[in-house]
Design an enzyme around this catalytic site. Structure first.
Site, PDB file in Angstrom:
ATOM      1  N   CYS A 252       0.851  -1.183   0.000  1.00 22.99           N
ATOM      2  CA  CYS A 252       0.000   0.000   0.000  1.00 22.99           C
ATOM      3  C   CYS A 252       0.888   1.235   0.000  1.00 22.99           C
ATOM      4  O   CYS A 252       0.903   2.041   0.944  1.00 22.99           O
ATOM      5  CB  CYS A 252      -0.919  -0.016   1.217  1.00 22.99           C
ATOM      6  SG  CYS A 252      -1.927  -1.489   1.246  1.00 22.99           S
ATOM      7  N   GLU A 253       1.670   1.341  -1.048  1.00 15.74           N
ATOM      8  CA  GLU A 253       2.627   2.429  -1.255  1.00 15.74           C
ATOM      9  C   GLU A 253       2.693   2.575  -2.762  1.00 15.74           C
ATOM     10  O   GLU A 253       3.004   1.596  -3.454  1.00 15.74           O
ATOM     11  CB  GLU A 253       4.019   1.991  -0.784  1.00 15.74           C
ATOM     12  CG  GLU A 253       4.355   2.242   0.656  1.00 15.74           C
ATOM     13  CD  GLU A 253       4.623   3.706   0.949  1.00 15.74           C
ATOM     14  OE1 GLU A 253       4.854   4.483  -0.001  1.00 15.74           O
ATOM     15  OE2 GLU A 253       4.574   4.059   2.127  1.00 15.74           O
TER      16      GLU A 253
END
Ligand SMILES: *Cc1c(COP(=O)(O)O)cnc(C)c1O
Length: 422
Positions: A349-350
């Protein structure tokens, strides 16, 4: 080096291997590794004391370290666990170089206990080392930082090398080196070495010769100023690899010859023709001989075309961290036209978790195996557990074509092992 970024495995081999080891995993080419070390040693065979101390941080794997030991390498460590790993793999005494910085006392203690060569990063570490271990070892090395900027003008290969030693945290200044050698000598040191690492991932056959010129002249001056017996000079790491297909590879034999010229021009006339050379190569030695094997899980079509794979930045951090280029081969489509533009992403989640951005590839299908090249150094080792992602396995492709699991993949139990549940 593999011409035109050919993977060192075929699709058929990978299909077999992935039956046994689920993707993602890092795969290493034992044959390529051994041949490359032999070539390095050949390049410096003119220097009788030459030794490569492999930078453990690049690929801290026991099987790989043992292969390197069989090929005559030592290790270069910069932490407690790297020292412990080297020791467990059979490296002892002067086969270990300890080139660390901001060093805790216990690490100096273990380095001294193992008889490693300690390469001091700072003038104040002289007293700190004495306090930590109770004495100054008879063999000692100091790391030099000449400050300013380091450039090699446009090289024959068309690439410029530039770095900023003045902005780097490492090493003694030139004045500190003189003062440090005098101080160490007064405290009992007898055999001295100097070390410097001035530029990283260089694609120029001039880097080592230029660095060698600086270190050799410094060694001659230091001997005159201090009377210290300088027995070894450490060119450290920094020789690069062509991550991009259009980049030229370094020619290690030409590099060895370039260093020899400096040696004969500077050290030999000064009566220092017995000085041993050391290197601490990581990337050059192993980078091209490892790859990350991953499988396509998803496609996504929004404002761009995304290919989602089962590896992520936790398995290979360089693209996310530095925007580094790693070449990608879609296995079985080596000869297909690269007429599709994709972002190849992992699951973190980047938004920087992308192995490639706007990369032209052949049309990719779900289930395709991708080889992400040049992960043999600073690949697996920079992995981390962000998002609860687990580190992958490492597999060795042996010279006879068989494979060996040389590190198992982490399991959720590994992830939870350090947590405290009340
Ligand atoms: C990282 C490092 C190396 C290896 O660098 P490469 O770029 O992989 O060649 C060698 N010596 C020291 C002290 C290092 O920190």
């Amino acid at each position: 080096m593999y011409p035109l970024k050919q993977p060192f495995v075929t699709l058929e081999q990978l299909q077999e291997i992935t039956k046994q080891y689920p993707t993602p995993f890092h795969l290493y080419d034992e044959k390529g590794i051994r041949e490359n070390v032999r070539k390095l040693r050949q390049a410096f065979a003119w220097n009788p004391g030459f030794r490569e101390f492999f930078a453990v941080k690049a690929t801290p794997n026991p099987t790989i370290l043992k292969v390197l030991r069989e090929e005559g390498c030592g290790t270069d460590c910069s932490s407690l666990t790297e020292l412990m790993l080297s020791h467990r793999c059979g490296f002892t005494g002067k086969e270990i170089m300890f080139s660390s910085n901001d060093t805790p006392a216990e690490e100096f203690r273990l380095a001294a206990q193992l008889g490693a060569t300690i390469n001091l990063d700072d003038f104040t570490h002289i007293d700190f080392l004495k306090e930590s271990i109770g004495y100054i070892p008879e063999t000692i090395s100091c790391r030099f930082n000449p400050g300013g900027t380091f450039t090699i003008g446009e090289s024959a290969e068309g690439f410029q090398v530039m770095d900023n030693p003045g902005e780097s945290k490492y090493g003694f200044t030139r004045e500190q080196l003189t003062e440090g050698f005098r101080k160490l000598k007064a405290m009992g040191a007898k055999r001295f070495g100097i070390h410097a690492f001035l530029a990283s991932n260089t694609l120029s056959n001039q880097y080592y010769p230029t660095l060698a010129g600086i270190l050799f002249r410094t060694a001659v001056e230091l001997r005159e100023e201090t009377g210290c017996d300088i027995q070894f000079i450490n060119l450290s790491g920094g020789i690069g690899i062509p991550y991009r297909p259009e980049q030229p590879a370094n020619d290690i034999l030409a590099i060895g010859e370039g260093v020899r010229k400096q040696y004969e021009e500077i050290l030999v006339p000064a009566g220092m023709g017995k000085v041993a050379l050391c290197t601490e190569l990581g990337r050059f030695l192993l980078g091209p001989y490892g790859c990350l094997v991953t499988k396509v899980l998803h496609f996504k079509h929004t404002y761009k075309e995304y290919v989602g794979v089962d590896a992520c930045a936790a398995n290979l951090m360089r693209p996310a961290m530095y925007g580094a280029y790693h070449h990608i081969t879609v296995m079985g489509k080596e000869d297909a036209p690269c007429d599709h533009k994709y972002d190849v992403t992992g699951s973190l989640c980047e938004n920087n978790d992308k192995f490639a951005v706007d990369r032209m590839l052949p049309e990719v299908q779900i289930g395709d195996l991708l080889v992400i090249h040049d992960t043999g150094a600073h690949g697996f080792s920079m992995g981390y557990n962000y998002n609860g992602r687990l580190r992958s396995a490492e597999v060795l492709l042996r010279e006879d074509g068989s494979t060996k699991l040389i590190r198992r993949a982490e399991t959720p139990e590994d992830y939870f092992a350090t947590m405290v549940f009340d």
